[in-house]
Design a protein around this motif. Structure first.
Motif, PDB file in Angstrom:
ATOM      1  N   SER A 168       0.723  -1.125  -0.121  1.00  0.00           N
ATOM      2  CA  SER A 168      -0.032  -0.122  -0.026  1.00  0.00           C
ATOM      3  C   SER A 168       1.084   1.148  -0.008  1.00  0.00           C
ATOM      4  CB  SER A 168      -0.959  -0.037   1.026  1.00  0.00           C
ATOM      5  OG  SER A 168      -1.830   1.143   1.148  1.00  0.00           O
ATOM      6  N   ALA A 169       1.918   1.330  -1.054  1.00  0.00           N
ATOM      7  CA  ALA A 169       2.538   2.314  -1.077  1.00  0.00           C
ATOM      8  C   ALA A 169       2.950   2.764  -2.702  1.00  0.00           C
ATOM      9  CB  ALA A 169       4.025   2.176  -0.575  1.00  0.00           C
ATOM     10  N   HIS A 170       3.717   3.780  -2.777  1.00  0.00           N
ATOM     11  CA  HIS A 170       4.096   4.224  -4.173  1.00  0.00           C
ATOM     12  C   HIS A 170       2.989   4.402  -5.360  1.00  0.00           C
ATOM     13  CE1 HIS A 170       8.112   2.184  -2.792  1.00  0.00           C
ATOM     14  NE2 HIS A 170       7.760   2.999  -2.222  1.00  0.00           N
ATOM     15  N   GLY A 171       1.838   4.909  -4.601  1.00  0.00           N
ATOM     16  CA  GLY A 171       1.066   5.065  -6.066  1.00  0.00           C
ATOM     17  C   GLY A 171      -0.002   3.976  -6.509  1.00  0.00           C
ATOM     18  N   TYR A 172       0.376   2.774  -6.150  1.00  0.00           N
ATOM     19  CA  TYR A 172      -0.479   1.543  -6.479  1.00  0.00           C
ATOM     20  C   TYR A 172      -1.988   1.511  -5.647  1.00  0.00           C
ATOM     21  CZ  TYR A 172       3.746   0.082  -8.568  1.00  0.00           C
ATOM     22  OH  TYR A 172       4.848   0.303  -9.519  1.00  0.00           O
ATOM     23  N   LEU A 173      -2.716   0.777  -5.968  1.00  0.00           N
ATOM     24  CA  LEU A 173      -4.135   0.441  -5.745  1.00  0.00           C
ATOM     25  C   LEU A 173      -4.723   1.005  -4.145  1.00  0.00           C
ATOM     26  CD1 LEU A 173      -7.150   0.074  -6.797  1.00  0.00           C
ATOM     27  CD2 LEU A 173      -6.926  -2.169  -6.206  1.00  0.00           C
ATOM     28  N   PRO A 216       3.319 -14.738   9.415  1.00  0.00           N
ATOM     29  CA  PRO A 216       3.443 -13.391   9.503  1.00  0.00           C
ATOM     30  C   PRO A 216       3.014 -12.458   8.141  1.00  0.00           C
ATOM     31  CG  PRO A 216       5.534 -14.590   9.938  1.00  0.00           C
ATOM     32  CD  PRO A 216       4.438 -15.467   9.372  1.00  0.00           C
ATOM     33  N   ILE A 217       2.276 -11.466   8.610  1.00  0.00           N
ATOM     34  CA  ILE A 217       1.545 -10.621   7.505  1.00  0.00           C
ATOM     35  C   ILE A 217       2.389  -9.100   7.807  1.00  0.00           C
ATOM     36  CG2 ILE A 217      -0.211  -9.349   6.765  1.00  0.00           C
ATOM     37  CD1 ILE A 217      -2.201 -11.786   7.923  1.00  0.00           C
ATOM     38  N   PHE A 218       3.157  -8.628   6.786  1.00  0.00           N
ATOM     39  CA  PHE A 218       3.758  -7.216   6.528  1.00  0.00           C
ATOM     40  C   PHE A 218       2.656  -6.474   5.712  1.00  0.00           C
ATOM     41  CE2 PHE A 218       7.155 -10.346   7.575  1.00  0.00           C
ATOM     42  CZ  PHE A 218       8.089  -9.565   7.884  1.00  0.00           C
ATOM     43  N   LEU A 219       2.969  -5.115   5.965  1.00  0.00           N
ATOM     44  CA  LEU A 219       2.321  -4.197   5.144  1.00  0.00           C
ATOM     45  C   LEU A 219       3.292  -3.122   4.969  1.00  0.00           C
ATOM     46  CD1 LEU A 219      -1.564  -3.102   5.316  1.00  0.00           C
ATOM     47  CD2 LEU A 219       0.345  -1.315   5.116  1.00  0.00           C
ATOM     48  N   ARG A 220       3.138  -3.051   3.597  1.00  0.00           N
ATOM     49  CA  ARG A 220       4.244  -1.564   3.386  1.00  0.00           C
ATOM     50  C   ARG A 220       3.220  -0.580   3.183  1.00  0.00           C
ATOM     51  NH1 ARG A 220       9.223  -0.837  -1.048  1.00  0.00           N
ATOM     52  NH2 ARG A 220      10.459   0.032   0.479  1.00  0.00           N
ATOM     53  N   LEU A 221       3.501   0.612   3.867  1.00  0.00           N
ATOM     54  CA  LEU A 221       2.664   1.591   4.069  1.00  0.00           C
ATOM     55  C   LEU A 221       3.150   2.961   3.354  1.00  0.00           C
ATOM     56  CD1 LEU A 221      -0.004   2.963   5.243  1.00  0.00           C
ATOM     57  CD2 LEU A 221       1.209   2.881   7.440  1.00  0.00           C
ATOM     58  N   GLY A 222       2.520   3.669   2.587  1.00  0.00           N
ATOM     59  CA  GLY A 222       3.037   5.100   1.728  1.00  0.00           C
ATOM     60  C   GLY A 222       2.613   6.233   2.789  1.00  0.00           C
ATOM     61  N   GLY A 230      -2.714  15.784   0.718  1.00  0.00           N
ATOM     62  CA  GLY A 230      -2.459  14.436   0.760  1.00  0.00           C
ATOM     63  C   GLY A 230      -2.647  13.735   1.893  1.00  0.00           C
ATOM     64  N   LEU A 231      -2.202  12.667   2.261  1.00  0.00           N
ATOM     65  CA  LEU A 231      -2.199  11.825   3.688  1.00  0.00           C
ATOM     66  C   LEU A 231      -1.654  12.746   4.633  1.00  0.00           C
ATOM     67  CD1 LEU A 231      -3.249   9.186   4.712  1.00  0.00           C
ATOM     68  CD2 LEU A 231      -0.817   8.548   4.629  1.00  0.00           C
ATOM     69  N   SER A 232      -2.373  12.888   5.868  1.00  0.00           N
ATOM     70  CA  SER A 232      -1.756  13.748   6.899  1.00  0.00           C
ATOM     71  C   SER A 232      -0.920  12.845   7.670  1.00  0.00           C
ATOM     72  CB  SER A 232      -2.862  14.267   7.845  1.00  0.00           C
ATOM     73  OG  SER A 232      -3.469  13.633   8.422  1.00  0.00           O
ATOM     74  N   GLN A 233      -0.234  13.299   8.677  1.00  0.00           N
ATOM     75  CA  GLN A 233       0.488  12.534   9.554  1.00  0.00           C
ATOM     76  C   GLN A 233      -0.026  11.997  10.653  1.00  0.00           C
ATOM     77  OE1 GLN A 233       3.280  14.019  13.092  1.00  0.00           O
ATOM     78  NE2 GLN A 233       4.753  13.604  10.988  1.00  0.00           N
ATOM     79  N   LYS A 234      -1.405  12.536  10.899  1.00  0.00           N
ATOM     80  CA  LYS A 234      -2.236  11.993  11.897  1.00  0.00           C
ATOM     81  C   LYS A 234      -2.906  10.899  11.348  1.00  0.00           C
ATOM     82  CE  LYS A 234      -6.471  13.367  14.613  1.00  0.00           C
ATOM     83  NZ  LYS A 234      -7.409  14.593  14.903  1.00  0.00           N
ATOM     84  N   ASP A 235      -3.634  11.034  10.264  1.00  0.00           N
ATOM     85  CA  ASP A 235      -4.224   9.836   9.376  1.00  0.00           C
ATOM     86  C   ASP A 235      -3.211   8.540   9.295  1.00  0.00           C
ATOM     87  OD1 ASP A 235      -6.553  11.237   9.584  1.00  0.00           O
ATOM     88  OD2 ASP A 235      -6.527  11.684   7.296  1.00  0.00           O
ATOM     89  N   ALA A 236      -1.882   8.984   8.911  1.00  0.00           N
ATOM     90  CA  ALA A 236      -0.978   7.791   8.630  1.00  0.00           C
ATOM     91  C   ALA A 236      -0.814   7.265  10.136  1.00  0.00           C
ATOM     92  CB  ALA A 236       0.327   8.477   8.167  1.00  0.00           C
ATOM     93  N   VAL A 237      -0.655   7.798  11.139  1.00  0.00           N
ATOM     94  CA  VAL A 237      -0.450   7.013  12.428  1.00  0.00           C
ATOM     95  C   VAL A 237      -1.832   6.315  12.882  1.00  0.00           C
ATOM     96  CG1 VAL A 237      -0.089   7.269  14.934  1.00  0.00           C
ATOM     97  CG2 VAL A 237       1.024   8.677  13.126  1.00  0.00           C
ATOM     98  N   ASP A 249       1.908  -7.643  11.435  1.00  0.00           N
ATOM     99  CA  ASP A 249       2.796  -8.036  12.317  1.00  0.00           C
ATOM    100  C   ASP A 249       4.009  -7.160  12.242  1.00  0.00           C
ATOM    101  OD1 ASP A 249       2.081 -10.761  13.489  1.00  0.00           O
ATOM    102  OD2 ASP A 249       1.761 -11.211  11.477  1.00  0.00           O
ATOM    103  N   VAL A 250       4.380  -6.714  10.853  1.00  0.00           N
ATOM    104  CA  VAL A 250       5.366  -5.724  10.512  1.00  0.00           C
ATOM    105  C   VAL A 250       4.843  -4.671   9.715  1.00  0.00           C
ATOM    106  CG1 VAL A 250       7.985  -5.718   9.654  1.00  0.00           C
ATOM    107  CG2 VAL A 250       7.036  -7.674  10.763  1.00  0.00           C
ATOM    108  N   LEU A 251       5.550  -3.461   9.834  1.00  0.00           N
ATOM    109  CA  LEU A 251       5.317  -2.430   9.034  1.00  0.00           C
ATOM    110  C   LEU A 251       6.368  -1.770   8.168  1.00  0.00           C
ATOM    111  CD1 LEU A 251       2.752  -0.316  11.426  1.00  0.00           C
ATOM    112  CD2 LEU A 251       1.953  -1.078   8.922  1.00  0.00           C
ATOM    113  N   ASP A 252       6.231  -1.774   6.860  1.00  0.00           N
ATOM    114  CA  ASP A 252       7.404  -1.410   6.201  1.00  0.00           C
ATOM    115  C   ASP A 252       7.206   0.089   5.663  1.00  0.00           C
ATOM    116  OD1 ASP A 252       9.226  -1.071   4.260  1.00  0.00           O
ATOM    117  OD2 ASP A 252       8.692  -3.081   3.196  1.00  0.00           O
ATOM    118  N   ILE A 253       7.767   0.960   6.199  1.00  0.00           N
ATOM    119  CA  ILE A 253       7.390   2.450   5.963  1.00  0.00           C
ATOM    120  C   ILE A 253       8.006   3.083   4.552  1.00  0.00           C
ATOM    121  CG2 ILE A 253       7.608   4.728   6.591  1.00  0.00           C
ATOM    122  CD1 ILE A 253       5.478   2.594   8.193  1.00  0.00           C
ATOM    123  N   SER A 254       7.427   3.605   3.681  1.00  0.00           N
ATOM    124  CA  SER A 254       7.716   4.197   2.496  1.00  0.00           C
ATOM    125  C   SER A 254       7.162   5.464   2.152  1.00  0.00           C
ATOM    126  CB  SER A 254       7.919   3.152   1.603  1.00  0.00           C
ATOM    127  OG  SER A 254       8.814   3.887   0.195  1.00  0.00           O
TER     128      SER A 254
END
Length: 332
Positions: A168-173, A216-222, A230-237, A249-254
């Motif tokens: 869920s990063a880099h402009g994808y769906l 384990p489930i990871f999620l890459r978060l834009g 765009g997305l606010s810091q408050k909404d991102a948190v 289980d793991v967040l991959d931040i980008s």
């Protein structure tokens, strides 16, 4: 050094704090299946055995979600046998192996997928220069995509990988649903942050049901869109905490919609995006970007902005980078 410390999490243990992040190689065969070329590529990149984890480049879950030529497919069961070979290569070299699963949404090209791309709303993708106006997804289509993510996750598990990463990063769906720049829906999948992450929460739930409680489930978060609206810091948190609560289980931040890289090209250049999330969640956080020397990894970890550091472009350009840089650190 902290980079060589083990990290034990709920469902997964890392032998050190260094990972190889997902990077598109465009080396799959014409059907999106694992080729000898891609097996050789991952053998070369991981043969030093120094990564605790390798996240395999994004695999498309549906033909409408293919992002580029020779992208790896995980859209049906014919992909599993090839992925089994890839898992053996990576794990045989001493690293955990995870596959990133993805749907390109409005980033897809009409000439590649054979029809107009889809998205949360009829808004051109601002992260792409030449794209079609997408068709807005119906509720039934959204639920079908959720199911396809879950089916793809099960294929990852059946292929012998140690976990799955939802992209869920880099402009994808999924990033398009998350961002207020591209999600203008007025139904349950739009509106405020609670609506814009509904598809994520449903996917996480369905993936968990397919793969079981301990997988384990990871999620890459834009996290940042690079635009004021765009997305606010408050909404991102808020999103990060909601994903943790749902079972990630793991967040991959980008970076997000229009923010893949940073003009401030210092090691860990997205640290200002990862720090607020790192401070608020109790699961491991990955941060990638700007690492040019082995000492950069240690520097990023000392800032307390993440638990794990991804080394991407340096290794993409030079397969011997890890061995050379890590050995140099050990000698000093």
């Amino acid at each position: 050094m902290k980079m060589f410390e083990e990290l034990k999490a709920k469902n997964i243990n890392f032998k050190n704090r260094i990972i190889m992040p997902p990077m598109a190689s465009s080396k799959a065969d014409e059907n999106g299946h694992i080729s000898k070329e891609i097996l050789d590529y991952y053998e070369e990149k991981t043969s030093h055995g120094l990564f605790s984890l390798v996240i395999v480049e994004h695999n498309f879950i549906d033909s409408l979600g293919q992002a580029s030529e020779r992208q790896v497919s995980i859209a049906d069961d014919t992909s599993i046998e090839g992925l089994k070979k890839l898992a053996k290569v990576i794990k045989g070299n001493g690293s955990l192996a995870v596959v990133q699963i993805n749907h390109a949404g409005s980033s897809a090209r009409k000439d590649l997928i054979g029809q107009s791309p889809v998205g949360p709303s009829e808004i051109k993708n601002p992260s792409q220069k030449q794209v079609e106006l997408p068709r807005e997804l119906t509720i039934d289509e959204i639920k079908d995509i959720e199911d396809k993510f879950a089916d793809a996750a099960l294929r990852v598990k059946e292929a012998g990988f140690d976990g799955v990463e939802i992209h869920s990063a880099h402009g994808y769906l999924l990033n398009q649903f998350l961002s207020p720049l591209t999600n203008k829906r007025e139904d349950e999948y739009g509106g405020d942050i609670k609506g814009r992450i509904k598809i994520h929460l449903e996917i996480i739930k369905k993936v968990r049901e397919k793969v079981g409680e301990d997988y384990p489930i990871f999620l890459r978060l834009g996290v940042g869109d690079g635009k004021e609206a765009g997305l606010s810091q408050k909404d991102a948190v808020y999103a990060a905490k909601a994903f943790e609560k749902r079972g990630v289980d793991v967040l991959d931040i980008s970076g997000g919609m229009c923010l893949y890289f940073s003009d401030d090209d210092y090691p860990g250049f997205f640290d200002y995006l990862s720090k607020p999330i790192y401070d608020e969640v109790d699961i491991p956080v990955i941060l990638t970007g700007g690492v040019k020397a082995g000492k950069d990894i240690e520097d990023i970890l000392k800032r307390n902005v993440c638990d794990l550091v991804g080394v991407g472009r340096a290794v993409f350009k030079d397969s011997n980078w890890m061995e050379r840089e890590i050995n140099s650190l050990m000698e000093n």
